[in-house]
Write a protein that holds these residues in place. Structure first.
Motif: not given
Length: 160
Positions: A8, A94-95, A103, A106, A118, A139, A142-146
């Protein structure tokens, strides 16, 4: 530090655009260099018997990271008609407002100027990020919690 954390870290460095990152801890030293073509990872651990296995395994994830970063560059050229909502700060993306809530935005959600899209956590402070454009979310980048960097693209919005 286990292999998944190293993988990661390699992916994060490749996405961030940094050319070189050095990480030194008590028993491990990691240097990740990204060039024009392939990321290079060097891992050195203090105990010699333990160092042999992680070096071989950790070198393998560097190769798949390159194809993953190549399509991202191709996608941004196709998305030139969209407006990008970017991160104003460094932190964790975070979303949702909390784990049990839906969320904020979306794909397909209509947003207006001032709508929260967000939250970015920085130093235990949760900062609501508001849309600066009206339109439809096309679109989520970014992924959630990244972790996110300053000025990193978060969402693509179709203003039409």
């Amino acid at each position: 530090m286990d292999i998944k954390e190293i993988q990661s870290l390699i992916k994060f460095v490749a996405k961030s655009g940094a050319s070189e990152v050095k990480l030194e801890m008590e028993d491990i030293k990691i240097t990740i260099k990204t060039g024009s073509e392939t990321p290079e990872t060097t891992i050195i651990q203090a105990p010699a018997p333990v160092a042999a296995a992680p070096q071989m395994v950790a070198a393998a994830p560097a190769q798949p990271a390159t194809p993953a970063s190549t399509p991202v560059a191709a996608e941004t050229t196709d998305d030139s008609k969209y407006v990008t909502i970017k991160s104003p700060i460094i932190g964790t993306f975070y979303r949702k407002p909390s784990p049990d809530k839906p969320n904020f935005a979306e794909v397909g959600t209509e947003v207006k100027v001032g709508d929260t899209v967000c939250i970015i956590e920085a130093m235990k402070l949760f900062n609501e990020i508001e849309s600066e454009v009206s339109g439809k979310v096309v679109k989520v980048l970014v992924d959630d919690s990244s972790p996110v960097e300053f000025d990193q693209p978060l969402f693509l919005v179709d203003p039409s």
